[in-house]
Design an enzyme around this catalytic site. Structure first.
Site, PDB file in Angstrom:
ATOM      1  CB  THR A 186      -0.889   0.048   1.250  1.00 28.10           C
ATOM      2  OG1 THR A 186      -0.027   0.042   2.387  1.00 28.10           O
ATOM      3  CG2 THR A 186      -1.815  -1.133   1.309  1.00 28.10           C
ATOM      4  CE  LYS A 445     -12.995  12.207  14.204  1.00 29.19           C
ATOM      5  NZ  LYS A 445     -12.353  11.064  14.743  1.00 29.19           N
TER       6      LYS A 445
END
Ligand code: AMP
Length: 552
Positions: A186, A445
């Site tokens: 990855t 957030k």
């Protein structure tokens, strides 16, 4: 009671064997790395030469489970090494040439690659790292003797010499279908890259699922052009799908620019192709600048990052080509969902359908999905609630190579309930259509709620004078985090902070509005062409929002 059907292990050697027996003369066309011209071969010849590869590998001591690496474009020779290595039970490890040489060396050492096959385009990379690869016994340049690079690389041989003299009869298969077949690391935007170790069984099952009618839906009459590289998660299964179904295969070699891809699409009468959005932006620009049309292309699969609206509209509305929006990841072999519409969507207006197609789509058979909150509690499938996207299936990773990133004592990278956390944040609607709203680590957030950076970016790229847009969360004393919009202007354009904020107004919720805008020369991209948010966060780590400064 057990069933009474035959045992026929799902190993990938059967795929090329099938092509040899059923489509021996079907063509494989490659844009030559050496000359840029086109060379032509057949499934029969690729099978024959792949068998020679097996014999040549075995003669040099490569055996079951050994890692054989490639640093190569999509070509017929890459396909031969692919099947030659996998067929005998060695593990074909695709290295990504877009990484820095030191990263490639780190990955090759971690994988303990015993041999590396490379295209001559990448000779400088190999020359720079060869001395740092103690496990590699020999290097094979994917070319003939005349084009063998004169670089300082030990134990180097030209591919044509490597296979010459070897018989085209090798023993393939005969091992468990769960044997490792392929290894792909990855991109590793956080921490070290991790190896995804595909099995023969996972590749066969995934190839069949990927070619179901609502997914690629290709057949023997198709001409398939995988622009997506084999080093990017198995060319999205096309290296398995094409020989399974006997479609003509067109391999683009090193040239992925708009003009070269266009020449292949038209010259070879391609009907189905696949790549990331950046490739299609280059093609569409080239076609628009030169007033060109597409005469044979029917379907284009687009994934790796979200399909931009202008790409979807250009293909479907201007050129009559169906877009198949796909979402997935290396750990999923890679395809997870597909954006084909359901009969329920057919009554919708064209504009509503476009909106649906911009979503990432429905799960393929073999993929289970759910969205959960931070405590693991499932979120409703109402198209609004978003949560961490978890997946499960026979072609989804259970553990990384050498147990990297293990989450339990068995070395697995799974949640307690056996699902794999994709790291994406998504919504699911009542029809099962999934929409990515962010990467979990990129979600902003703010005041206990989540803001999707991708949603804001997708809108901001539509503003005048904007070439690319990124949104990151920056610390805020009251809200925890607030969004910062970062803009790369088009050459010669100078969009202002006020214009950009005015453009966003009314298109996103008020509390999603970025607190500030910063203009940069270039938004950094990672090795697979996606925005490198890690680098952006690094660049802006000292940055403070005007609202925060005012409060100080
Ligand atoms: P990779 O393993 O490098 O292919 O990256 C996988 C990640 O790319 C996924 O987890 C998503 O974050 C992103 N991705 C892939 N396809 C899409 C898509 N169609 N839309 C949005 N993000 C995507």
């Amino acid at each position: 009671m057990l069933g009474l059907m035959q045992d026929w292990p799902l190993t990938v050697d059967k795929i090329l064997d099938h092509a040899r027996l059923n489509y021996p003369r079907r063509e494989i066309v490659t844009r030559s790395i050496e000359t840029g011209g086109l060379s032509r071969t057949t499934y029969y010849n690729v099978w024959r030469r792949a068998q020679q590869v097996t014999n040549a590998l075995q003669e040099r001591g490569i055996g079951l489970g050994d890692r054989v690496a490639t640093l190569a474009w999509n070509t017929e020779r890459h396909l031969e090494v692919w099947y030659g290595a996998m067929g005998m039970g060695a593990v074909l490890h695709t290295l990504n040439p877009r990484l820095f040489p030191e990263q490639i060396a780190w990955i090759a050492n971690h994988a303990e690659d015993k041999a590396i096959f490379f295209d001559i385009t990448f000779t400088p990379i190999i020359a720079a790292i060869a001395a740092k690869l103690p496990n590699v016994k020999f290097f094979v340049a994917l070319t003939d003797r005349d084009h063998l690079p004169k670089a300082d690389i030990p134990n180097l041989i030209a591919y044509e010499d490597f296979i010459e003299g070897h018989t085209p009869e090798a023993k393939w298969g005969g091992f468990d279908e769960n044997t490792a077949a392929g290894l792909c690391y990855t991109s590793g935007t956080t921490g070290d890259p991790k190896g995804v170790l595909y099995s023969h069984r996972s590749n066969v099952l995934h190839g069949m699922a990927a070619n179901s009618v609502d997914c690629f839906g290709a057949g023997a009459a198709d001409v398939v052009l995988p622009v997506v590289p084999m080093f990017h998660a198995n060319a999205w299964a096309i290296a398995f799908v094409a020989p399974m179904i006997g479609s003509k295969l067109v391999m683009p070699g090193a040239k992925l620019d708009g003009q070269s891809v266009y020449e292949l699409l038209e010259g070879e009468k391609v009907t189905f192709t696949a790549a990331v959005p950046t490739v299609w932006l280059m093609l569409l620009n080239y076609m628009q600048e030169n007033n060109l049309k597409l005469s044979t292309l029917k379907r284009v699969a687009i994934g790796g990052s979200a399909v931009p609206e202008r790409v979807l509209r250009a293909f479907e509305e201007d050129y009559g080509v169906e877009v198949i929006h796909a979402w997935g990841m290396t750990e999923m072999s890679p395809i997870g969902t597909i954006g084909k519409l359901l009969p329920d969507h057919h009554a919708m207006s064209h504009e509503e359908q476009i909106k649906t197609k911009l979503k990432q789509g429905r799960a393929l058979f073999t993929v289970e999905m759910k969205i959960v909150d931070d405590e693991g509690v499932e979120k409703p499938h109402d198209g609004k609630a978003f949560g961490r996207l978890l997946v499960k299936g026979p072609a989804v990773a259970r553990a990384y190579f050498k147990n990297a990133g293990a989450k339990n004592e068995k070395g697995e990278c799974l949640e307690p309930d056996g699902f794999f956390d994709t790291g994406d944040v998504a919504t699911l609607d009542e029809l099962g259509v999934m929409q990515i709203t962010d990467r979990a680590k990129d979600v902003i957030k703010s005041g206990g709620e989540w803001i999707s950076s991708i949603d804001i970016e997708n809108i901001a790229v539509g503003a005048e004078g904007v070439a690319n847009a990124a949104v990151i969360g920056v610390a805020h004393p009251k809200w925890d985090e607030r969004p910062l919009l970062i803009i790369e202007p088009k050459p010669g354009a100078a969009p202002t902070r006020e214009q950009l904020l005015a453009f966003l107004e009314g298109k996103i919720a008020k509390w999603w509005m970025p607190d500030d805008v910063q203009i940069v020369e270039k938004i950094p991209l990672g090795a697979t062409g996606k925005i490198n948010k890690l680098a952006l966060r690094e660049t802006f780590k000292e940055y403070r929002l005007p609202s925060t400064q005012a409060a100080e």
